[in-house]
Design a protein around this motif. Structure first.
Motif, PDB file in Angstrom:
ATOM      1  N   GLU A   2      -1.130  -6.381   0.734  1.00  0.00           N
ATOM      2  CA  GLU A   2      -1.299  -5.701  -0.540  1.00  0.00           C
ATOM      3  C   GLU A   2      -0.917  -4.227  -0.426  1.00  0.00           C
ATOM      4  O   GLU A   2      -0.331  -3.652  -1.340  1.00  0.00           O
ATOM      5  CB  GLU A   2      -2.745  -5.817  -1.015  1.00  0.00           C
ATOM      6  CG  GLU A   2      -2.997  -5.143  -2.343  1.00  0.00           C
ATOM      7  CD  GLU A   2      -4.433  -5.238  -2.780  1.00  0.00           C
ATOM      8  OE1 GLU A   2      -4.848  -4.352  -3.540  1.00  0.00           O
ATOM      9  OE2 GLU A   2      -5.137  -6.172  -2.367  1.00  0.00           O
ATOM     10  N   ARG A   6       1.821  -2.169  -2.600  1.00  0.00           N
ATOM     11  CA  ARG A   6       1.516  -0.947  -3.334  1.00  0.00           C
ATOM     12  C   ARG A   6       2.475   0.181  -2.941  1.00  0.00           C
ATOM     13  O   ARG A   6       2.934   0.954  -3.783  1.00  0.00           O
ATOM     14  CB  ARG A   6       0.072  -0.523  -3.080  1.00  0.00           C
ATOM     15  CG  ARG A   6      -0.933  -1.472  -3.704  1.00  0.00           C
ATOM     16  CD  ARG A   6      -2.318  -1.083  -3.339  1.00  0.00           C
ATOM     17  NE  ARG A   6      -2.839  -0.246  -4.407  1.00  0.00           N
ATOM     18  CZ  ARG A   6      -4.023   0.309  -4.396  1.00  0.00           C
ATOM     19  NH1 ARG A   6      -4.807   0.148  -3.350  1.00  0.00           N
ATOM     20  NH2 ARG A   6      -4.434   1.029  -5.403  1.00  0.00           N
ATOM     21  N   TRP A  10       5.066   2.136  -5.321  1.00  0.00           N
ATOM     22  CA  TRP A  10       5.017   3.583  -5.433  1.00  0.00           C
ATOM     23  C   TRP A  10       6.395   4.186  -5.171  1.00  0.00           C
ATOM     24  O   TRP A  10       6.850   5.067  -5.896  1.00  0.00           O
ATOM     25  CB  TRP A  10       3.986   4.143  -4.452  1.00  0.00           C
ATOM     26  CG  TRP A  10       3.769   5.614  -4.600  1.00  0.00           C
ATOM     27  CD1 TRP A  10       2.982   6.244  -5.512  1.00  0.00           C
ATOM     28  CD2 TRP A  10       4.369   6.647  -3.805  1.00  0.00           C
ATOM     29  NE1 TRP A  10       3.045   7.597  -5.334  1.00  0.00           N
ATOM     30  CE2 TRP A  10       3.891   7.876  -4.291  1.00  0.00           C
ATOM     31  CE3 TRP A  10       5.243   6.651  -2.739  1.00  0.00           C
ATOM     32  CZ2 TRP A  10       4.268   9.091  -3.752  1.00  0.00           C
ATOM     33  CZ3 TRP A  10       5.618   7.869  -2.195  1.00  0.00           C
ATOM     34  CH2 TRP A  10       5.130   9.064  -2.701  1.00  0.00           C
TER      35      TRP A  10
END
Length: 145
Positions: A2, A6, A10
């Protein structure tokens, strides 16, 4: 896994912000079009249905800013925008740029000198056992002359 997802999102938001912004605008426009369509099916005229859909949707610009904030790249994009503005401003005013560079050079040189002196004064001497160092001096001042 995860965390990697992320980080990937980003970085995508940071380096593809124009694409992300256009995707965001398309998504908002699609939602407004869906609400407009629902209002038209409820019996409203198209102009009134669009105005009511926009009113029901809320402030679009605030929503866009909230979405951009959720991407977590606002600090970096604001920094890039501010640096771009600063560079343009410095490029236009040569005398101001010279004053800024000169001031920074003097301040950096002063800080370097002060910290070098403090480091030399506060650090232990570069010998293996500094506590065993002694000073030899003369206790009979009149004997030599």
């Amino acid at each position: 896994m995860e965390v990697l997802h992320r980080i990937k999102n980003w970085l995508a938001a940071l380096f593809r912000h124009t694409r992300k912004n256009s995707d965001l605008e398309e998504e908002i426009e699609a939602h407004i079009a869906m609400r407009t369509e629902m209002n038209i099916k409820a019996g409203m005229q198209s102009e009134v249905a669009r105005k009511k859909a926009m009113k029901g949707f809320g402030n679009v610009e605030n929503l866009k800013e909230d979405c951009r904030d959720s991407w977590g790249t606002r600090v970096v994009t604001d920094l890039i925008r501010d640096l771009n503005y600063s560079i343009r401003l410095l490029w236009k005013s040569k005398s101001f740029t010279a004053a800024v560079v000169l001031t920074l050079a003097i301040c950096l040189a002063g800080n370097t000198i002060v910290f070098t002196i403090l480091d030399a004064l506060l650090s232990p001497p570069p010998i293996p056992q500094p506590e065993r160092v002694v000073q030899v001096y003369d206790v009979y001042p009149g004997i030599w002359g």
